[in-house]
Design a protein around this motif. Structure first.
Motif, PDB file in Angstrom:
ATOM      1  N   SER A 162     -25.157  46.441  -2.892  1.00 42.06           N
ATOM      2  CA  SER A 162     -25.756  46.443  -1.556  1.00 42.06           C
ATOM      3  C   SER A 162     -24.867  45.766  -0.521  1.00 42.06           C
ATOM      4  O   SER A 162     -24.956  46.052   0.669  1.00 42.06           O
ATOM      5  CB  SER A 162     -27.114  45.735  -1.593  1.00 42.06           C
ATOM      6  OG  SER A 162     -28.007  46.390  -2.468  1.00 42.06           O
ATOM      7  N   SER A 163     -24.004  44.864  -0.981  1.00 38.86           N
ATOM      8  CA  SER A 163     -23.115  44.159  -0.047  1.00 38.86           C
ATOM      9  C   SER A 163     -22.089  45.087   0.577  1.00 38.86           C
ATOM     10  O   SER A 163     -21.563  44.821   1.656  1.00 38.86           O
ATOM     11  CB  SER A 163     -22.397  43.018  -0.769  1.00 38.86           C
ATOM     12  OG  SER A 163     -21.377  43.512  -1.629  1.00 38.86           O
ATOM     13  N   THR A 175     -17.025  48.096  -5.344  1.00 33.88           N
ATOM     14  CA  THR A 175     -17.079  47.111  -6.428  1.00 33.88           C
ATOM     15  C   THR A 175     -18.361  47.228  -7.230  1.00 33.88           C
ATOM     16  O   THR A 175     -18.344  47.194  -8.464  1.00 33.88           O
ATOM     17  CB  THR A 175     -16.945  45.690  -5.842  1.00 33.88           C
ATOM     18  OG1 THR A 175     -15.728  45.616  -5.103  1.00 33.88           O
ATOM     19  CG2 THR A 175     -16.935  44.647  -6.939  1.00 33.88           C
ATOM     20  N   GLY A 176     -19.484  47.355  -6.548  1.00 27.07           N
ATOM     21  CA  GLY A 176     -20.768  47.458  -7.250  1.00 27.07           C
ATOM     22  C   GLY A 176     -20.833  48.660  -8.158  1.00 27.07           C
ATOM     23  O   GLY A 176     -21.397  48.591  -9.263  1.00 27.07           O
ATOM     24  N   ILE A 330     -17.347  37.089  -4.470  1.00 28.57           N
ATOM     25  CA  ILE A 330     -18.617  37.235  -5.180  1.00 28.57           C
ATOM     26  C   ILE A 330     -19.568  36.055  -4.980  1.00 28.57           C
ATOM     27  O   ILE A 330     -20.755  36.237  -4.705  1.00 28.57           O
ATOM     28  CB  ILE A 330     -18.364  37.466  -6.687  1.00 28.57           C
ATOM     29  CG1 ILE A 330     -17.545  38.743  -6.900  1.00 28.57           C
ATOM     30  CG2 ILE A 330     -19.674  37.524  -7.445  1.00 28.57           C
ATOM     31  CD1 ILE A 330     -18.194  40.007  -6.364  1.00 28.57           C
ATOM     32  N   ALA A 331     -19.076  34.827  -5.117  1.00 26.36           N
ATOM     33  CA  ALA A 331     -19.966  33.659  -5.012  1.00 26.36           C
ATOM     34  C   ALA A 331     -20.670  33.618  -3.661  1.00 26.36           C
ATOM     35  O   ALA A 331     -21.879  33.318  -3.585  1.00 26.36           O
ATOM     36  CB  ALA A 331     -19.175  32.369  -5.251  1.00 26.36           C
ATOM     37  N   GLY A 337     -26.281  36.279   0.296  1.00 23.43           N
ATOM     38  CA  GLY A 337     -27.012  37.535   0.255  1.00 23.43           C
ATOM     39  C   GLY A 337     -26.196  38.739   0.689  1.00 23.43           C
ATOM     40  O   GLY A 337     -25.291  38.647   1.520  1.00 23.43           O
ATOM     41  N   ALA A 338     -26.561  39.892   0.111  1.00 26.98           N
ATOM     42  CA  ALA A 338     -25.864  41.141   0.416  1.00 26.98           C
ATOM     43  C   ALA A 338     -26.032  41.532   1.877  1.00 26.98           C
ATOM     44  O   ALA A 338     -25.116  42.078   2.496  1.00 26.98           O
ATOM     45  CB  ALA A 338     -26.382  42.258  -0.493  1.00 26.98           C
ATOM     46  N   GLU A 339     -27.194  41.251   2.436  1.00 32.18           N
ATOM     47  CA  GLU A 339     -27.447  41.627   3.837  1.00 32.18           C
ATOM     48  C   GLU A 339     -26.496  40.882   4.771  1.00 32.18           C
ATOM     49  O   GLU A 339     -25.966  41.455   5.730  1.00 32.18           O
ATOM     50  CB  GLU A 339     -28.899  41.318   4.201  1.00 32.18           C
ATOM     51  CG  GLU A 339     -29.291  41.821   5.573  1.00 32.18           C
ATOM     52  CD  GLU A 339     -30.763  41.604   5.869  1.00 32.18           C
ATOM     53  OE1 GLU A 339     -31.153  41.737   7.045  1.00 32.18           O
ATOM     54  OE2 GLU A 339     -31.521  41.287   4.920  1.00 32.18           O
ATOM     55  N   TRP A 340     -26.289  39.594   4.493  1.00 30.52           N
ATOM     56  CA  TRP A 340     -25.346  38.819   5.296  1.00 30.52           C
ATOM     57  C   TRP A 340     -23.953  39.417   5.212  1.00 30.52           C
ATOM     58  O   TRP A 340     -23.293  39.630   6.235  1.00 30.52           O
ATOM     59  CB  TRP A 340     -25.319  37.367   4.812  1.00 30.52           C
ATOM     60  CG  TRP A 340     -24.110  36.610   5.286  1.00 30.52           C
ATOM     61  CD1 TRP A 340     -23.915  36.052   6.514  1.00 30.52           C
ATOM     62  CD2 TRP A 340     -22.901  36.368   4.545  1.00 30.52           C
ATOM     63  NE1 TRP A 340     -22.664  35.470   6.587  1.00 30.52           N
ATOM     64  CE2 TRP A 340     -22.023  35.646   5.398  1.00 30.52           C
ATOM     65  CE3 TRP A 340     -22.487  36.672   3.253  1.00 30.52           C
ATOM     66  CZ2 TRP A 340     -20.753  35.243   4.982  1.00 30.52           C
ATOM     67  CZ3 TRP A 340     -21.223  36.284   2.852  1.00 30.52           C
ATOM     68  CH2 TRP A 340     -20.372  35.569   3.705  1.00 30.52           C
TER      69      TRP A 340
END
Length: 536
Positions: A162-163, A175-176, A330-331, A337-340
């Protein structure tokens, strides 16, 4: 170690900090300018002035402004000193006690710094890379604890997906999606590999991350291991990066000491062991199948795909391979969060990207910028432009990339836009060229590099790069004809279309991009007309 112990250690470390921290860069670039001597004299001055109760000197990683190093920065005042020498270092401490500092005081609000957006490099230049406690005090390893106790492997993969994070090694693969593919593969044994075989001329992004914040990369790898079901990770680093290797080794030992790496991570059922493998400096080992061959103890030759490493990789087991910068994101994605993360960048290129800004430019060094910024903003505002003259071209993507003319400086920096104009993101090299630069010479330089780095396994790359280099040499000597240029261009496409791996597939890019935008320079070097006829 549990969460309470992790937070207690962080609080204890923060409480021990002195009110003034003097950050001295000890990365490879600054060490080459004797920053270790600078730090030694900073420590002596603290002792001489009796300020040890409120001042501490901390050796940190790269602050980015490499062309002005060694750098020293004072917190919390945010005072920056440039080109510090061992002889002038002591005056910085005396200035804290009312004296005058001899080094040049830099501008921490300079566009080089002010236009950056630090995600991966958030703590570079602030955290002591050789102390895990310093990393933990800044919130380190909390993301790893969070995924182990609050998230399932599936939700971790979904969060990364989602990121919108794409691989920072050059290809830009989602990546996801890669994580999800490996996670779905059957098998009791899976592996995580961090590709630190950074070989592009002028590129030093991954080296800087590993030297400056090694625990950030290890945390990202451990989260990936949990997400895909892997218990063993490898970091592949080229032997030319001894400081990065040393700091990684120390970081892994410290992680084991606190129960953050190894068996039963954070007292959970999850095990994650990390080993380092040192490459011999072959550029082709940046290609994932060649890298796997090297880790296994063989010669670093690419092998045909499919099957891809996600299905059959290291020792024929499902394997996840991402580069250093990808893992270092990743960290923050897990913590914030993915939204950020997806709110940064463009629709198809999310987040930030680190570039090594070098060449004929006033301000060179490492920058981290949001995707979607223009080349003009980077080169002219952050980089300060060319010292004497005008920008002629910007080369992005290393030997795999292309040369972008000044007329296209308003192009946005993202994966798709750069490919559209004949270049690519690559791992993050960005070389600025001025009006004095011969673009044919540039093309030959990169072809010479690729010619020397080909593994020789496939004929198109092995012989094609040699022939392309010969064509370029012939042109530069004034011995070529228009027909030679046509043959060279046709050969470029043959090498791109038929080579086995990414090295050969992208090796002709600098030639093709210079032909596309600077063809007049090639034509000017052709054989002069004889008897009123132009040779063909």
């Amino acid at each position: 170690m549990d969460l309470a112990e992790l937070q207690a250690l962080a609080e204890q470390e923060r409480s021990k900090r002195k009110s003034i921290r003097v950050h001295c860069c000890t990365s490879t670039g600054c060490q080459a300018a004797n920053s270790l001597g600078v730090k030694e004299n900073l420590d002596k001055a603290v002792e001489e002035t009796g300020m040890g109760d409120r001042v501490e000197v901390v050796g940190v990683g790269c602050m980015g402004f490499c062309g002005r190093g060694p750098l020293v920065q004072i917190d919390p005042m945010d005072t920056l000193y440039e080109e510090v020498t061992p002889e002038t270092a002591g005056s910085i401490i005396h200035a804290l006690n009312g004296g005058t500092a001899e080094p040049v005081q830099g501008d921490s609000q300079h566009p080089f710094f002010a236009r950056q957006m630090r995600v991966v490099r958030e703590h570079s230049g602030k955290v002591d890379p050789e102390r895990i406690e310093d990393y933990i005090a800044l919130g380190g390893y909390q993301a790893l604890h969070k995924v182990l106790y609050e998230m399932t492997p599936e939700t971790v993969v979904q969060e990364v997906s989602s990121s919108g994070l794409r691989g920072r090694g050059g290809g830009g693969y989602p990546t996801g999606l890669k994580w999800a593919t490996v996670a779905k593969m059957p098998g009791d044994q899976k592996y995580v590999i961090c590709n630190g075989d950074e070989g592009d001329p002028g590129a030093f992004m991954d080296r800087s991350i590993l030297e400056s914040d090694p625990h950030l990369v290890l945390e990202g790898m451990a989260i990936a291991g949990y997400a895909i079901g892997a218990t063993h990770g490898y970091i592949y680093v080229r032997a030319e990066y001894p400081l990065a290797i040393k700091r990684l080794q120390k970081a892994i030992q410290q992680g084991k000491k606190y129960g953050i790496l190894g068996s039963q991570v954070f007292n959970s059922p999850f095990d994650f062991k990390v080993d380092i493998r040192i490459g011999a400096g072959a550029f082709v080992c940046g290609e994932e199948t060649a890298l796997i061959q090297s880790i296994e103890g063989g010669r670093g030759n690419p092998i045909p795909r499919p099957p891809y490493p996600a299905e059959k990789g290291l020792w024929q087991c499902p394997t996840l391979i991402n580069n250093v910068e990808t893992f270092a994101n990743i960290a923050n994605i897990i913590k914030r969060g993915a939204e950020w993360y997806s709110s940064i960048g463009t629709e198809k290129s999310k987040g930030t990207k680190i570039f090594a800004l070098t060449g004929k430019i006033r301000n060179n060094g490492l920058i981290e910028v949001p995707m979607g910024i223009t080349l003009r903003e980077i080169v002219e505002e952050m980089g300060g432009g060319v010292p004497d003259g005008e920008v002629k071209a910007v080369q992005t993507g290393g030997p795999s990339g292309g040369c972008i003319p000044a007329s296209l400086l308003d192009t946005t920096v993202d994966y798709d836009s750069l490919i559209k104009i004949g270049s690519m993101m690559g791992s993050g090299g960005m070389v600025v060229m001025d009006k004095e630069t011969s673009m044919v010479e540039v093309a030959r330089f990169y072809m010479e590099f690729c010619r020397g780095e080909t593994c020789g396994k496939c004929v198109p790359c092995r012989t094609g790069t040699v022939q392309l280099y010969s064509f370029l040499t012939k042109i530069l000597k004034g011995q070529a004809t228009a027909e030679d240029i046509e043959k060279m261009e046709a050969l470029c496409y043959m090498v791109k279309d038929t080579s086995l791996c990414g090295l050969g597939m992208t090796a002709p890019n600098p030639v093709l991009s210079t032909l596309r935008y600077f063809k007049e320079e090639y034509l000017e070097l052709l054989k002069q007309p004889q008897n009123g006829k132009v040779p063909v």
